[in-house]
Design a protein around this motif. Structure first.
Motif, PDB file in Angstrom:
ATOM      1  N   PRO A   1       0.804  -1.232   0.000  1.00  0.00           N
ATOM      2  CA  PRO A   1       0.000   0.000   0.000  1.00  0.00           C
ATOM      3  C   PRO A   1       0.837   1.283   0.000  1.00  0.00           C
ATOM      4  CG  PRO A   1      -0.984  -1.585   1.480  1.00  0.00           C
ATOM      5  CD  PRO A   1       0.339  -2.170   1.030  1.00  0.00           C
ATOM      6  N   GLU A   2       1.938   1.289   0.735  1.00  0.00           N
ATOM      7  CA  GLU A   2       2.762   2.506   0.793  1.00  0.00           C
ATOM      8  C   GLU A   2       3.465   2.797  -0.540  1.00  0.00           C
ATOM      9  OE1 GLU A   2       5.108  -0.870   2.743  1.00  0.00           O
ATOM     10  OE2 GLU A   2       3.094  -0.053   2.970  1.00  0.00           O
ATOM     11  N   ASP A   3       3.633   1.792  -1.392  1.00  0.00           N
ATOM     12  CA  ASP A   3       4.244   2.016  -2.707  1.00  0.00           C
ATOM     13  C   ASP A   3       3.381   2.934  -3.571  1.00  0.00           C
ATOM     14  OD1 ASP A   3       6.321   0.248  -2.060  1.00  0.00           O
ATOM     15  OD2 ASP A   3       5.272  -1.465  -2.955  1.00  0.00           O
ATOM     16  N   LEU A   4       2.090   2.953  -3.314  1.00  0.00           N
ATOM     17  CA  LEU A   4       1.176   3.765  -4.103  1.00  0.00           C
ATOM     18  C   LEU A   4       1.361   5.259  -3.849  1.00  0.00           C
ATOM     19  CD1 LEU A   4       0.045   0.907  -4.351  1.00  0.00           C
ATOM     20  CD2 LEU A   4      -2.226   1.883  -4.243  1.00  0.00           C
ATOM     21  N   ALA A   5       2.054   5.600  -2.782  1.00  0.00           N
ATOM     22  CA  ALA A   5       2.320   7.007  -2.463  1.00  0.00           C
ATOM     23  C   ALA A   5       3.593   7.517  -3.147  1.00  0.00           C
ATOM     24  CB  ALA A   5       2.415   7.199  -0.952  1.00  0.00           C
ATOM     25  N   ASN A   6       4.262   6.684  -3.953  1.00  0.00           N
ATOM     26  CA  ASN A   6       5.416   7.153  -4.730  1.00  0.00           C
ATOM     27  C   ASN A   6       4.986   8.335  -5.576  1.00  0.00           C
ATOM     28  OD1 ASN A   6       7.302   5.299  -3.854  1.00  0.00           O
ATOM     29  ND2 ASN A   6       6.995   3.892  -5.558  1.00  0.00           N
ATOM     30  N   ARG A   7       5.905   9.293  -5.740  1.00  0.00           N
ATOM     31  CA  ARG A   7       5.611  10.503  -6.507  1.00  0.00           C
ATOM     32  C   ARG A   7       6.558  10.627  -7.687  1.00  0.00           C
ATOM     33  NH1 ARG A   7       3.434  14.804  -2.785  1.00  0.00           N
ATOM     34  NH2 ARG A   7       3.071  13.785  -0.810  1.00  0.00           N
ATOM     35  N   ASP A   8       6.027  11.215  -8.749  1.00  0.00           N
ATOM     36  CA  ASP A   8       6.894  11.518  -9.886  1.00  0.00           C
ATOM     37  C   ASP A   8       7.573  12.866  -9.642  1.00  0.00           C
ATOM     38  OD1 ASP A   8       5.033  13.528 -10.509  1.00  0.00           O
ATOM     39  OD2 ASP A   8       4.226  12.488 -12.254  1.00  0.00           O
ATOM     40  N   VAL A   9       8.250  13.395 -10.636  1.00  0.00           N
ATOM     41  CA  VAL A   9       9.003  14.640 -10.446  1.00  0.00           C
ATOM     42  C   VAL A   9       8.101  15.842 -10.147  1.00  0.00           C
ATOM     43  CG1 VAL A   9      11.020  13.939 -11.778  1.00  0.00           C
ATOM     44  CG2 VAL A   9       9.129  15.121 -12.928  1.00  0.00           C
ATOM     45  N   GLU A  10       6.825  15.753 -10.465  1.00  0.00           N
ATOM     46  CA  GLU A  10       5.879  16.830 -10.162  1.00  0.00           C
ATOM     47  C   GLU A  10       5.138  16.583  -8.848  1.00  0.00           C
ATOM     48  OE1 GLU A  10       3.417  17.005 -13.625  1.00  0.00           O
ATOM     49  OE2 GLU A  10       4.970  17.978 -14.814  1.00  0.00           O
ATOM     50  N   GLY A  11       5.466  15.486  -8.188  1.00  0.00           N
ATOM     51  CA  GLY A  11       4.821  15.161  -6.927  1.00  0.00           C
ATOM     52  C   GLY A  11       3.515  14.402  -7.088  1.00  0.00           C
ATOM     53  N   GLN A  12       3.218  13.977  -8.295  1.00  0.00           N
ATOM     54  CA  GLN A  12       1.968  13.267  -8.532  1.00  0.00           C
ATOM     55  C   GLN A  12       2.100  11.791  -8.188  1.00  0.00           C
ATOM     56  OE1 GLN A  12       0.673  13.995 -12.569  1.00  0.00           O
ATOM     57  NE2 GLN A  12      -0.393  15.836 -11.897  1.00  0.00           N
ATOM     58  N   THR A  13       1.048  11.271  -7.569  1.00  0.00           N
ATOM     59  CA  THR A  13       0.944   9.841  -7.314  1.00  0.00           C
ATOM     60  C   THR A  13       0.166   9.211  -8.470  1.00  0.00           C
ATOM     61  OG1 THR A  13      -1.151  10.059  -6.141  1.00  0.00           O
ATOM     62  CG2 THR A  13       0.883  10.205  -4.812  1.00  0.00           C
ATOM     63  N   ALA A  14       0.110   7.897  -8.493  1.00  0.00           N
ATOM     64  CA  ALA A  14      -0.691   7.206  -9.507  1.00  0.00           C
ATOM     65  C   ALA A  14      -2.160   7.606  -9.380  1.00  0.00           C
ATOM     66  CB  ALA A  14      -0.525   5.696  -9.366  1.00  0.00           C
ATOM     67  N   LEU A  15      -2.631   7.851  -8.156  1.00  0.00           N
ATOM     68  CA  LEU A  15      -4.025   8.256  -7.973  1.00  0.00           C
ATOM     69  C   LEU A  15      -4.291   9.626  -8.590  1.00  0.00           C
ATOM     70  CD1 LEU A  15      -6.851   7.754  -6.875  1.00  0.00           C
ATOM     71  CD2 LEU A  15      -6.103   8.729  -4.706  1.00  0.00           C
ATOM     72  N   LEU A  16      -3.400  10.577  -8.386  1.00  0.00           N
ATOM     73  CA  LEU A  16      -3.575  11.891  -9.010  1.00  0.00           C
ATOM     74  C   LEU A  16      -3.624  11.768 -10.528  1.00  0.00           C
ATOM     75  CD1 LEU A  16      -1.354  13.914  -6.625  1.00  0.00           C
ATOM     76  CD2 LEU A  16      -3.499  14.792  -7.513  1.00  0.00           C
ATOM     77  N   ILE A  17      -2.788  10.925 -11.079  1.00  0.00           N
ATOM     78  CA  ILE A  17      -2.765  10.731 -12.523  1.00  0.00           C
ATOM     79  C   ILE A  17      -4.067  10.083 -12.989  1.00  0.00           C
ATOM     80  CG2 ILE A  17      -1.613   9.481 -14.411  1.00  0.00           C
ATOM     81  CD1 ILE A  17       1.018   9.843 -12.703  1.00  0.00           C
ATOM     82  N   ALA A  18      -4.493   9.027 -12.320  1.00  0.00           N
ATOM     83  CA  ALA A  18      -5.740   8.343 -12.689  1.00  0.00           C
ATOM     84  C   ALA A  18      -6.934   9.289 -12.599  1.00  0.00           C
ATOM     85  CB  ALA A  18      -5.956   7.120 -11.796  1.00  0.00           C
ATOM     86  N   ALA A  19      -6.981  10.090 -11.544  1.00  0.00           N
ATOM     87  CA  ALA A  19      -8.082  11.047 -11.374  1.00  0.00           C
ATOM     88  C   ALA A  19      -8.067  12.097 -12.474  1.00  0.00           C
ATOM     89  CB  ALA A  19      -7.988  11.712 -10.004  1.00  0.00           C
ATOM     90  N   GLY A  20      -6.881  12.542 -12.848  1.00  0.00           N
ATOM     91  CA  GLY A  20      -6.750  13.563 -13.884  1.00  0.00           C
ATOM     92  C   GLY A  20      -7.203  13.095 -15.255  1.00  0.00           C
ATOM     93  N   VAL A  21      -6.952  11.830 -15.567  1.00  0.00           N
ATOM     94  CA  VAL A  21      -7.355  11.310 -16.881  1.00  0.00           C
ATOM     95  C   VAL A  21      -8.760  10.711 -16.852  1.00  0.00           C
ATOM     96  CG1 VAL A  21      -4.971  10.904 -17.621  1.00  0.00           C
ATOM     97  CG2 VAL A  21      -6.271   9.029 -16.585  1.00  0.00           C
ATOM     98  N   GLY A  22      -9.384  10.675 -15.678  1.00  0.00           N
ATOM     99  CA  GLY A  22     -10.739  10.156 -15.568  1.00  0.00           C
ATOM    100  C   GLY A  22     -10.830   8.646 -15.542  1.00  0.00           C
ATOM    101  N   ASN A  23      -9.783   7.977 -15.100  1.00  0.00           N
ATOM    102  CA  ASN A  23      -9.770   6.519 -15.036  1.00  0.00           C
ATOM    103  C   ASN A  23     -10.409   6.082 -13.722  1.00  0.00           C
ATOM    104  OD1 ASN A  23      -9.223   3.785 -15.008  1.00  0.00           O
ATOM    105  ND2 ASN A  23      -7.145   4.013 -15.818  1.00  0.00           N
ATOM    106  N   ILE A  24     -11.728   5.959 -13.726  1.00  0.00           N
ATOM    107  CA  ILE A  24     -12.486   5.645 -12.507  1.00  0.00           C
ATOM    108  C   ILE A  24     -12.134   4.266 -11.956  1.00  0.00           C
ATOM    109  CG2 ILE A  24     -14.517   4.861 -13.808  1.00  0.00           C
ATOM    110  CD1 ILE A  24     -14.531   6.568 -10.337  1.00  0.00           C
TER     111      ILE A  24
END
Length: 183
Positions: free
Chosen positions: A86-109
């Motif tokens: 579960p803690e691996d999901l909090a990894n951030r890219d260079v902009e600080g985005q997590t996989a959840l932020l990315i999924a939410a941004g593209v609308g991947n429900i």
């Protein structure tokens, strides 16, 4: 694979040369994540287990971050999540985005739900600009994701997404994307 790296090393702890070698070696996993080719990814991950859990691009993206961008890759996302903590999901890219932020941004429900189920606290993790997944979904007009994250996002003592500046920013994002009837 010609990589001689300890099996549980984080990329950011490596020297520059080791990092370059690791990232180059991880290109097949990047390609597998883009294509949604779980069979190739699994072979790679079996050989280098840490690759499922750490950044594999120069932008500090994980295979999960790559896969959630493409809605048709959710079968890949499901299987990859089984290889992660579960803690691996909090990894951030260079902009600080997590996989959840990315999924939410593209609308991947579907990916959004899978990520929150694996790590319920992830909905309160913000990027380097202080934006959480709910705000990102609102800004991009992703109604279904917004509705889901409204329930999944919790006010806590560190983050209060429905109060003060964060709450005002959320209302602005909802309004500007045409979702103003949601609050």
């Amino acid at each position: 694979m010609g990589v001689n790296i300890l099996s549980d090393v984080r990329v950011e702890w490596m020297t520059g040369e080791e990092t370059e070698e690791f990232l180059l070696a991880c290109q097949p996993l990047q390609i597998a994540a883009i294509k949604g080719d779980w069979e190739s990814a699994m072979k790679f991950i079996e050989e280098l287990r840490v690759a499922a859990r750490v950044p594999i691009t120069r932008y500090s993206e994980t295979a999960l971050m790559i896969a959630v961008r493409i809605i048709r890759r959710n079968h890949f996302v499901k299987k990859l999540l089984q290889k992660m903590e579960p803690e691996d999901l909090a990894n951030r890219d260079v902009e600080g985005q997590t996989a959840l932020l990315i999924a939410a941004g593209v609308g991947n429900i579907e990916a959004t739900k899978l990520l929150v189920e694996k790590n319920p606290t992830l909905s309160n993790v913000d990027d380097f600009d202080g934006e959480i997944a709910l705000q990102c979904a609102a800004r991009h007009g992703n109604r279904e994701v917004v509705l889901y994250l409204l329930d999944a996002t919790k006010q806590d003592q560190q983050l209060q997404p429905f109060a003060d500046k964060l709450g005002a920013a959320l209302l602005c994002d909802l309004s500007s994307s045409g979702l103003y009837a949601l609050p």
